[in-house]
Structures are given as C-alpha cells and as structure tokens.
Design a protein around this motif. Structure first.
Motif, short mmCIF file in Angstrom:
data_model
loop_
_atom_site.label_atom_id
_atom_site.label_comp_id
_atom_site.label_asym_id
_atom_site.label_seq_id
_atom_site.Cartn_x
_atom_site.Cartn_y
_atom_site.Cartn_z
N CYS A 18 0.93 -1.14 -0.12
CA CYS A 18 -0.06 0.16 0.03
C CYS A 18 0.94 1.27 0.00
CB CYS A 18 -1.02 -0.12 1.33
SG CYS A 18 -0.98 -1.65 1.73
N PHE A 41 -11.84 7.84 -0.65
CA PHE A 41 -10.21 8.25 -2.09
C PHE A 41 -10.02 9.05 -3.05
CE2 PHE A 41 -10.74 4.11 0.34
CZ PHE A 41 -9.54 3.60 0.28
N CYS A 56 -0.91 4.94 -0.29
CA CYS A 56 -2.27 4.67 -0.25
C CYS A 56 -2.63 5.89 0.58
CB CYS A 56 -3.04 3.82 -0.16
SG CYS A 56 -4.95 3.52 0.55
N CYS A 64 -4.03 -0.39 6.97
CA CYS A 64 -5.35 -0.40 6.00
C CYS A 64 -6.22 0.54 7.23
CB CYS A 64 -5.68 -0.92 5.26
SG CYS A 64 -7.26 -0.24 4.45
N PRO A 71 -10.92 -2.26 -1.09
CA PRO A 71 -11.59 -1.83 -2.55
C PRO A 71 -11.28 -3.49 -3.03
CG PRO A 71 -10.02 0.31 -2.52
CD PRO A 71 -10.30 -0.97 -0.76
N CYS A 74 -7.31 -4.22 -3.59
CA CYS A 74 -6.66 -4.51 -3.10
C CYS A 74 -6.88 -5.88 -2.00
CB CYS A 74 -6.91 -3.70 -1.67
SG CYS A 74 -6.25 -2.01 -1.37
S1 SF4 Z 1 -7.22 0.82 0.32
FE1 SF4 Z 1 -5.81 -0.41 -0.32
S2 SF4 Z 1 -4.10 0.42 -0.86
FE2 SF4 Z 1 -5.50 1.88 0.70
S3 SF4 Z 1 -4.19 0.77 2.76
FE3 SF4 Z 1 -6.31 -0.31 2.49
S4 SF4 Z 1 -5.65 -2.61 1.35
FE4 SF4 Z 1 -4.09 -0.90 1.31
#
Ligand code: SF4
Ligand code: SF4
Length: 160
Positions: A18, A41, A56, A64, A71, A74
């Motif tokens: 991420c 987002f 992210c 996370c 999503p 992920c």
């Molecule tokens: S939304 Fe997806 S990319 Fe962002 S921190 Fe969570 S798992 Fe990671």
C-alpha cells in the motif's frame, strides 16, 4: 488455544504493497466506483481508468484504516508470502520474519531518499541514470531482490 487465529491478519502488520515501494497506484473497478468515492478516496482518472495513488492515503503505519471496506483490488491482491501462508506452505512466524525483513529494507531505502520522492519514482530515476546515487541504488536493489523472492505476484509484473 489457536495462537495463529489470535494474531492480526498478516497484511495489517505489513502494508508494504500500500506504500510507494511497489506500485504507483491501485485501480478502482467500475462496479466499485461509487462506493470508493463515498469513502473519500482521492480518485483520479488515468488512461480511461479510475485509480488512487500510492502511498495510499488510507494507510496508517502498517495498517489499512478501512480494512473491512477496502477496495476489491486490495482485497484480491496476494503477494507470494500471503499466498504461501494461506496455503499452509509456510507458518505465521516465517511470514512475520519475511515481513519484518521487507519493512526494514523499505525503511533503509526511505532513509536515503529526498523527502518528497516516491520509491517507485526513484526506481525509474535510477534505471534511467546508471551512475546516480550508488548507495541508494544498493539499498533499492536489496529491497527489490527481497521483494522478488518473497512478495511478487505470480504471473504479473510486480512494479508499476
Ligand atoms: S485501501 Fe487498499 S491500498 Fe489503501 S491502505 Fe487499504 S488495503 Fe492498502
Ligand atoms: S506485501 Fe503481502 S503481506 Fe504485505 S500487505 Fe501486501 S499482500 Fe499483505
């Protein structure tokens, strides 16, 4: 008592995919677009797709912050260590050992970076200029070798 089931999910202790270490972005599927927008987002359009950039904005430390609502891209992602753990090919201590090595390798690269530069941008910069920043190149190479050994995605180009 099942000690493994008392542990947090492996990814909640890692989060490296991420960050800016592997991927430049994650994609948002058309089916999930409205839901991902509603979660706030920072979605952008690129080449006709919706994406959000890495690191992210929902990552806090190794975790996370929207794990249960993350999503589909992920949720579906599996590095080789996560796959091996889920398939029983390695145990949790071995997975934790690999994550710990990877996080240390990422940190070693980050300490050598200008504050605003992303690791995926550094990789492109160093490939374009073979004479630049030998110490940083060595740290990046060490990280990429480790990632290639334990964290790549089978059949897919890992870095983007
Ligand atoms: S939304 Fe997806 S990319 Fe962002 S921190 Fe969570 S798992 Fe990671
Ligand atoms: S690199 Fe692997 S273990 Fe780490 S967060 Fe991503 S999928 Fe999970």
């Amino acid at each position: 008592m099942d000690l493994q089931s008392d542990l947090p999910p492996l990814c909640v202790t890692c989060g490296v995919c991420c960050t800016d270490a592997f991927f430049r972005y994650s994609c948002v599927t058309p089916e999930e677009s409205a839901r991902i927008h509603s979660l706030g987002f920072p979605v952008e359009r690129e080449d006709g797709r919706e994406i959000f950039s890495h690191p992210c904005t929902r990552l806090c430390g190794a975790s996370c912050t929207v794990y249960e609502q993350r999503p589909a891209t992920c949720r579906e992602f599996r590095c080789t260590t996560l796959s091996a753990l889920e398939e029983g090919a390695i145990d949790r201590p071995e997975a934790d050992r690999r994550v710990s090595l990877l996080r240390a390798a990422v940190q070693a690269v980050r300490q050598l970076l200008p504050k605003e530069e992303k690791i995926w941008a550094l990789r492109a910069r160093l490939y374009a200029d073979p004479a630049a920043a030998p110490q940083t190149r060595l740290a990046l190479l060490s990280m990429d070798i480790l990632a290639d050994r334990y964290f790549k995605l089978k059949g897919r180009r890992f870095f983007s």
